[in-house]
Write an enzyme that holds these catalytic residues in place. Structure first.
Site, PDB file in Angstrom:
ATOM      1  CG  ASP A   9       7.274  -8.196  -4.747  1.00  0.00           C
ATOM      2  OD1 ASP A   9       6.101  -7.838  -4.566  1.00  0.00           O
ATOM      3  OD2 ASP A   9       8.141  -7.477  -5.306  1.00  0.00           O
ATOM      4  CG  ASP A  11       4.454  -4.755  -9.396  1.00  0.00           C
ATOM      5  OD1 ASP A  11       4.262  -5.020 -10.581  1.00  0.00           O
ATOM      6  OD2 ASP A  11       3.535  -4.431  -8.609  1.00  0.00           O
ATOM      7  N   GLY A  46       6.662  -1.751  -3.226  1.00  0.00           N
ATOM      8  CA  GLY A  46       6.032  -2.627  -2.235  1.00  0.00           C
ATOM      9  C   GLY A  46       4.915  -1.978  -1.444  1.00  0.00           C
ATOM     10  CB  ILE A  47       4.362   1.553  -0.596  1.00  0.00           C
ATOM     11  CG1 ILE A  47       5.791   1.506  -0.028  1.00  0.00           C
ATOM     12  CG2 ILE A  47       3.454   2.408   0.221  1.00  0.00           C
ATOM     13  CD1 ILE A  47       5.898   1.213   1.412  1.00  0.00           C
ATOM     14  NE  ARG A  49      -3.991   1.543  -7.311  1.00  0.00           N
ATOM     15  CZ  ARG A  49      -5.077   0.836  -7.634  1.00  0.00           C
ATOM     16  NH1 ARG A  49      -6.270   1.410  -7.644  1.00  0.00           N
ATOM     17  NH2 ARG A  49      -4.981  -0.440  -7.946  1.00  0.00           N
ATOM     18  CB  SER A 116       0.017  -4.982  -7.447  1.00  0.00           C
ATOM     19  OG  SER A 116      -0.741  -4.560  -8.563  1.00  0.00           O
ATOM     20  CG  ASN A 118      -3.633  -2.969 -11.370  1.00  0.00           C
ATOM     21  OD1 ASN A 118      -4.754  -2.986 -11.870  1.00  0.00           O
ATOM     22  ND2 ASN A 118      -3.126  -1.884 -10.805  1.00  0.00           N
ATOM     23  CG  ASP A 170      11.475  -5.428  -5.805  1.00  0.00           C
ATOM     24  OD1 ASP A 170      10.440  -5.848  -5.246  1.00  0.00           O
ATOM     25  OD2 ASP A 170      11.487  -4.408  -6.515  1.00  0.00           O
TER      26      ASP A 170
HETATM   27  C1  BG6 Z   1       3.516  -3.021  -5.547  1.00  0.00           C
HETATM   28  C2  BG6 Z   1       4.449  -2.005  -6.151  1.00  0.00           C
HETATM   29  O1  BG6 Z   1       3.784  -4.288  -6.081  1.00  0.00           O
HETATM   30  O2  BG6 Z   1       2.165  -2.682  -5.804  1.00  0.00           O
HETATM   31  C3  BG6 Z   1       4.076  -0.622  -5.633  1.00  0.00           C
HETATM   32  O3  BG6 Z   1       5.789  -2.307  -5.798  1.00  0.00           O
HETATM   33  C4  BG6 Z   1       2.605  -0.334  -5.916  1.00  0.00           C
HETATM   34  O4  BG6 Z   1       4.901   0.354  -6.236  1.00  0.00           O
HETATM   35  C5  BG6 Z   1       1.745  -1.413  -5.291  1.00  0.00           C
HETATM   36  O5  BG6 Z   1       2.229   0.939  -5.379  1.00  0.00           O
HETATM   37  C6  BG6 Z   1       0.258  -1.229  -5.530  1.00  0.00           C
HETATM   38  O6  BG6 Z   1      -0.010  -1.392  -6.898  1.00  0.00           O
HETATM   39  P1  BG6 Z   1      -1.431  -1.221  -7.577  1.00  0.00           P
HETATM   40  O7  BG6 Z   1      -1.268  -1.972  -8.868  1.00  0.00           O
HETATM   41  O8  BG6 Z   1      -2.453  -1.845  -6.676  1.00  0.00           O
HETATM   42  O9  BG6 Z   1      -1.648   0.232  -7.752  1.00  0.00           O
HETATM   43 MG    MG Z   2       8.391  -5.502  -5.536  1.00  0.00          MG
END
Ligand code: BG6
Ligand code: MG
Length: 212
Positions: A9, A11, A46-47, A49, A116, A118, A170
């Site tokens: 993972d 983040d 982990g959830i 956006r 994510s 991002n 995590d």
């Molecule tokens: C996960 C984070 O890795 O990515 C979450 O733990 C976050 O908190 C999710 O909501 C989505 O991220 P992004 O960057 O696509 O907004």
């Molecule tokens: Mg994580």
């Protein structure tokens, strides 16, 4: 080690973006006068956006349309991406870098599996954009963790089957996702307490001694 691949993972495992997510969501919550604190932020680990926004809006009396929700999520993401420009290679600890390099020298394939969208931006900021054998992220999936899709895609891109891979997480949702996909998991932080976790680890370098 019995695993041929490890899926990390991003983040909260390879680097810490929690504070940036918190700051960005907090600005949105303040603008629409909704209570938001670190305890709620922890539930967003982990959830995706949009799923995160739904959790934040649980506190709201107003019913938001899909369009309004998309506008809020986009606004949050713009704030978040601005904060991400502060990240540098120093945001990945030496312990993490040494562990990744040692695992690679042992012939283990390494991937990222993150919800994510991002992910690639973050990997670039911390100088790991060309390091992994495969990356699977929020832009590849239709179902976010706790659904296993992101890890199944990562394993496929490594050319491995789920039982050959270990997922490092995590987030509770990430451990659920690993289990649902047929993967063993290593839980760090809050995820170490999950009943379904295969290995409880205190730090990333513990991965080097799993079977001792
Ligand atoms: C996960 C984070 O890795 O990515 C979450 O733990 C976050 O908190 C999710 O909501 C989505 O991220 P992004 O960057 O696509 O907004
Ligand atoms: Mg994580």
């Amino acid at each position: 080690m019995r695993y041929k691949g490890i899926i990390f993972d991003l983040d909260g495992v390879l680097c810490c973006t929690d504070q940036y997510h918190y700051e960005a969501w907090k600005q949105i919550a303040d603008e629409i006068s909704i209570c938001f604190d670190k305890t709620i932020n922890n539930r967003l680990r982990g959830i995706s956006r949009m799923d995160s926004l739904d959790i934040i809006l649980e506190k709201s009396e107003k019913k938001y349309t899909q369009e309004e929700k998309e506008a809020l999520a986009e606004k949050k993401n713009n704030i978040y991406r601005q904060l991400l420009t502060r990240m540098t290679p120093e945001d990945v600890s030496q312990d993490t870098r040494d562990t990744l390099n040692t695992l690679r020298l042992r012939g283990i394939k390494l991937a990222v599996g993150s919800s994510s969208k991002n992910t690639k931006t973050i990997l670039k900021q911390v100088g790991l954009e060309d390091f992994f054998d495969a990356v699977s992220d929020g832009t590849d999936i239709t179902h976010s963790k706790p659904h296993p899709e992101v890890f199944l895609i990562a394993a496929k891109r490594l050319g491995l089957k789920p039982p050959q891979c270990l997922v490092v997480e995590d987030a509770l949702a990430g451990i659920e996702a690993a289990g649902a996909g047929g993967f063993d998991s290593a839980g760090i932080g809050e995820a170490a307490a999950h009943g379904r976790v295969t290995w409880r680890i205190g730090e990333i370098s513990d991965l080097l001694n799993l079977e001792k």
